[in-house]
Design a protein around this motif. Structure first.
Motif, PDB file in Angstrom:
ATOM      1  N   GLU A 142       0.824  -1.207   0.000  1.00 10.29           N
ATOM      2  CA  GLU A 142       0.000   0.000   0.000  1.00 10.29           C
ATOM      3  C   GLU A 142       0.863   1.263   0.000  1.00 10.29           C
ATOM      4  O   GLU A 142       0.537   2.255  -0.673  1.00 10.29           O
ATOM      5  CB  GLU A 142      -0.919   0.002   1.224  1.00 10.29           C
ATOM      6  CG  GLU A 142      -2.009  -1.053   1.183  1.00 10.29           C
ATOM      7  CD  GLU A 142      -2.835  -1.069   2.454  1.00 10.29           C
ATOM      8  OE1 GLU A 142      -2.533  -0.269   3.367  1.00 10.29           O
ATOM      9  OE2 GLU A 142      -3.784  -1.878   2.540  1.00 10.29           O
ATOM     10  N   TYR A 144       3.932   1.595  -1.236  1.00 10.55           N
ATOM     11  CA  TYR A 144       4.515   1.759  -2.576  1.00 10.55           C
ATOM     12  C   TYR A 144       3.476   2.318  -3.540  1.00 10.55           C
ATOM     13  O   TYR A 144       3.773   3.227  -4.334  1.00 10.55           O
ATOM     14  CB  TYR A 144       5.053   0.428  -3.088  1.00 10.55           C
ATOM     15  CG  TYR A 144       6.268  -0.077  -2.347  1.00 10.55           C
ATOM     16  CD1 TYR A 144       7.318   0.768  -2.016  1.00 10.55           C
ATOM     17  CD2 TYR A 144       6.369  -1.422  -1.966  1.00 10.55           C
ATOM     18  CE1 TYR A 144       8.435   0.304  -1.335  1.00 10.55           C
ATOM     19  CE2 TYR A 144       7.484  -1.899  -1.294  1.00 10.55           C
ATOM     20  CZ  TYR A 144       8.510  -1.033  -0.972  1.00 10.55           C
ATOM     21  OH  TYR A 144       9.618  -1.500  -0.306  1.00 10.55           O
ATOM     22  N   ALA A 145       2.257   1.786  -3.489  1.00 18.21           N
ATOM     23  CA  ALA A 145       1.212   2.252  -4.387  1.00 18.21           C
ATOM     24  C   ALA A 145       0.881   3.727  -4.128  1.00 18.21           C
ATOM     25  O   ALA A 145       0.709   4.516  -5.072  1.00 18.21           O
ATOM     26  CB  ALA A 145      -0.043   1.388  -4.229  1.00 18.21           C
ATOM     27  N   ALA A 146       0.792   4.101  -2.846  1.00 19.21           N
ATOM     28  CA  ALA A 146       0.486   5.491  -2.512  1.00 19.21           C
ATOM     29  C   ALA A 146       1.595   6.434  -2.958  1.00 19.21           C
ATOM     30  O   ALA A 146       1.345   7.614  -3.260  1.00 19.21           O
ATOM     31  CB  ALA A 146       0.259   5.620  -1.005  1.00 19.21           C
ATOM     32  N   THR A 147       2.819   5.914  -3.001  1.00 17.02           N
ATOM     33  CA  THR A 147       3.962   6.728  -3.431  1.00 17.02           C
ATOM     34  C   THR A 147       4.069   6.779  -4.947  1.00 17.02           C
ATOM     35  O   THR A 147       4.812   7.593  -5.491  1.00 17.02           O
ATOM     36  CB  THR A 147       5.258   6.153  -2.814  1.00 17.02           C
ATOM     37  OG1 THR A 147       5.084   6.030  -1.399  1.00 17.02           O
ATOM     38  CG2 THR A 147       6.452   7.065  -3.055  1.00 17.02           C
ATOM     39  N   GLY A 148       3.347   5.891  -5.624  1.00 13.08           N
ATOM     40  CA  GLY A 148       3.356   5.884  -7.080  1.00 13.08           C
ATOM     41  C   GLY A 148       4.546   5.190  -7.688  1.00 13.08           C
ATOM     42  O   GLY A 148       4.978   5.533  -8.799  1.00 13.08           O
ATOM     43  N   VAL A 149       5.094   4.184  -6.964  1.00 11.64           N
ATOM     44  CA  VAL A 149       6.253   3.445  -7.481  1.00 11.64           C
ATOM     45  C   VAL A 149       5.950   1.958  -7.445  1.00 11.64           C
ATOM     46  O   VAL A 149       5.089   1.498  -6.699  1.00 11.64           O
ATOM     47  CB  VAL A 149       7.530   3.744  -6.665  1.00 11.64           C
ATOM     48  CG1 VAL A 149       7.859   5.230  -6.693  1.00 11.64           C
ATOM     49  CG2 VAL A 149       7.381   3.262  -5.220  1.00 11.64           C
ATOM     50  N   PRO A 184       8.630  14.456  -5.516  1.00 11.49           N
ATOM     51  CA  PRO A 184       7.345  13.986  -4.962  1.00 11.49           C
ATOM     52  C   PRO A 184       6.971  14.753  -3.701  1.00 11.49           C
ATOM     53  O   PRO A 184       7.840  15.203  -2.946  1.00 11.49           O
ATOM     54  CB  PRO A 184       7.616  12.512  -4.650  1.00 11.49           C
ATOM     55  CG  PRO A 184       8.768  12.135  -5.505  1.00 11.49           C
ATOM     56  CD  PRO A 184       9.608  13.365  -5.629  1.00 11.49           C
ATOM     57  N   ALA A 259      12.138   7.697  -1.847  1.00  7.28           N
ATOM     58  CA  ALA A 259      10.908   8.464  -1.690  1.00  7.28           C
ATOM     59  C   ALA A 259      10.666   8.714  -0.200  1.00  7.28           C
ATOM     60  O   ALA A 259      11.220   8.020   0.654  1.00  7.28           O
ATOM     61  CB  ALA A 259       9.741   7.689  -2.299  1.00  7.28           C
TER      62      ALA A 259
END
Length: 405
Positions: A142, A144-149, A184, A259
């Motif tokens: 979750e 990683y997904a929220a960070t966009g990677v 970011p 990130a």
């Protein structure tokens, strides 16, 4: 949750496993690093390994998680995982690394406990491990997904734009993209990981709070040099990464940076805030105060900082200016050595004494500094009636008091 049969086995064997966990974790790391030397060289903090801090932190996390997992009506055991998951994400940990840990952890358990590890006991604790691992994997996915990677793809190359000496042993670095592009977004209180290649070829990683740059396309961090020193009966090693950065990182140099991550983030309600820091622990507070200034906040904010002396207080003037820019903020400082000229707004000489401080009612409290300082401060806050769920803290290095916090 665990199956009923495993719950009973874990509850029955927890005293034995818990008593032996400090013996199990060093064996685990020895086995894992022998099979995967690249993990010790390029991922784990060698200084913490040498001191045993990482082993103690792992032992505390496993014991705390297993205890909560089999408790009747206790808090959600996943509450202890957020900080670990953020740290893992900042390192780029991926799902395929968990079976490696499983293999060597259970080999260590068998080596230490021998015949006491029956098939039933092994199956129950195997269930504990994968309950823990799968929970972490889900949280990290979750993040990683929220960070966009993509999972584990957290690294980017940044360039040092400015280097500023903040105190005799601390330097701040303003970082930007090589092409001047945007970075970011980050939340006040978060940190980034920094990876450097040391002269012996090792890639070592450390975390540093984001203090806020002067422009949207900049990040800023502050690094304190850590000399070797005596810590009780042992000698604490010098900071490999911090000292390397102090001696070798200058304007125009490139740096591998992750990130932003970290679960100690500024509360967005209108509740009063108490920001308590010591030494280099001031850095996440600077990020929070910058954010409050930029949004024109009128929240009540009490800033408490302790340091060795005004001369060694990194970002001393910046902290004063940020507090002065907030109409609802006030600053109280403690120094162990005031020198010949005591700043007018210093509350007292010595260590922080919260008994002398008027705390705003209903405040959210944020702590950062050496772990003994945070532990004693947290205890003092609880004694003053502050609910523990309103106290947030950040630890750089192994969280050796996780189980009691």
């Amino acid at each position: 949750m665990l199956s009923p049969s495993s719950t009973e086995v874990v509850r029955a064997t927890l005293p034995v496993i818990g008593a032996a966990i400090d013996d199990i974790t060093p064996v685990f790391y020895r086995r894992m690093f022998a099979a995967h030397p690249d993990l010790e060289r390029d991922l784990f903090n060698r200084g913490n390994q040498a001191q045993g801090d990482q082993q103690r932190a792992l032992a505390g996390a496993i014991a705390a998680y297993a205890t909560l997992l089999v408790a009747d009506g206790g808090p959600d055991p996943q509450q202890v995982l957020a900080r670990i998951a953020h740290k893992h994400a900042s390192l780029g940990i991926t799902e395929d690394q968990y079976p490696i840990v499983h293999e060597h952890l259970f080999a260590a358990i068998v080596e230490v406990l021998g015949d006491a590890v029956t098939a039933e006991v092994a199956a129950a604790w195997d269930e504990v491990y994968w309950h823990l691992a799968n929970a972490l994997i889900a949280i990290e996915r979750e993040l990683y997904a929220a960070t966009g990677v993509a999972d584990g793809e957290v690294w980017r190359t940044l360039v040092v734009r400015r280097r500023v000496q903040e105190s005799p042993d601390t330097v701040s670095f303003v970082l930007g993209s090589p092409d001047g592009g945007p970075l970011p977004p980050w939340r006040p209180g978060q940190y980034v990981s920094v990876a450097v290649r040391l002269p012996d070829g090792a890639r070592q990683i450390r975390q540093y709070s984001l203090t806020g740059g002067q422009a949207p396309d900049e990040w800023a961090i502050t690094v304190k040099a850590v000399p070797g020193h005596r810590d009780g009966d042992s000698i604490a090693p010098a900071g490999e990464v911090s000292n390397f950065v102090h001696l070798n990182l200058f304007e125009g140099d490139e740096l591998a940076v992750s990130a932003p991550f970290g679960d100690m983030v500024l509360d967005t309600s209108d509740a009063p805030l108490v920001l308590i820091s010591a030494g280099i622990g001031v850095t996440p507070m600077l990020g929070m105060l910058r954010h409050l200034r930029e949004e024109g906040s009128t929240r009540e904010v009490l800033v408490i900082h302790a340091d060795r002396s005004p001369a060694r207080h990194a970002h001393r003037q910046e902290l004063k200016e940020l507090v002065a820019a907030l109409p609802g903020a006030r600053l109280q400082r403690w120094y162990e050595d005031l020198g010949l000229r005591a700043p007018e707004d210093v509350l007292a000489l010595g260590r922080v004494d919260l008994a002398a401080v008027e705390l705003p009612a209903g405040a959210r409290v944020y702590l950062c500094g050496p772990q003994p300082f945070m532990a004693s401060t947290r205890d003092a806050l609880v004694e003053r009636g502050v609910d523990s769920d309103r106290i947030h803290y950040e630890v750089f290095g192994p969280d050796t008091w996780l189980a009691s916090a």
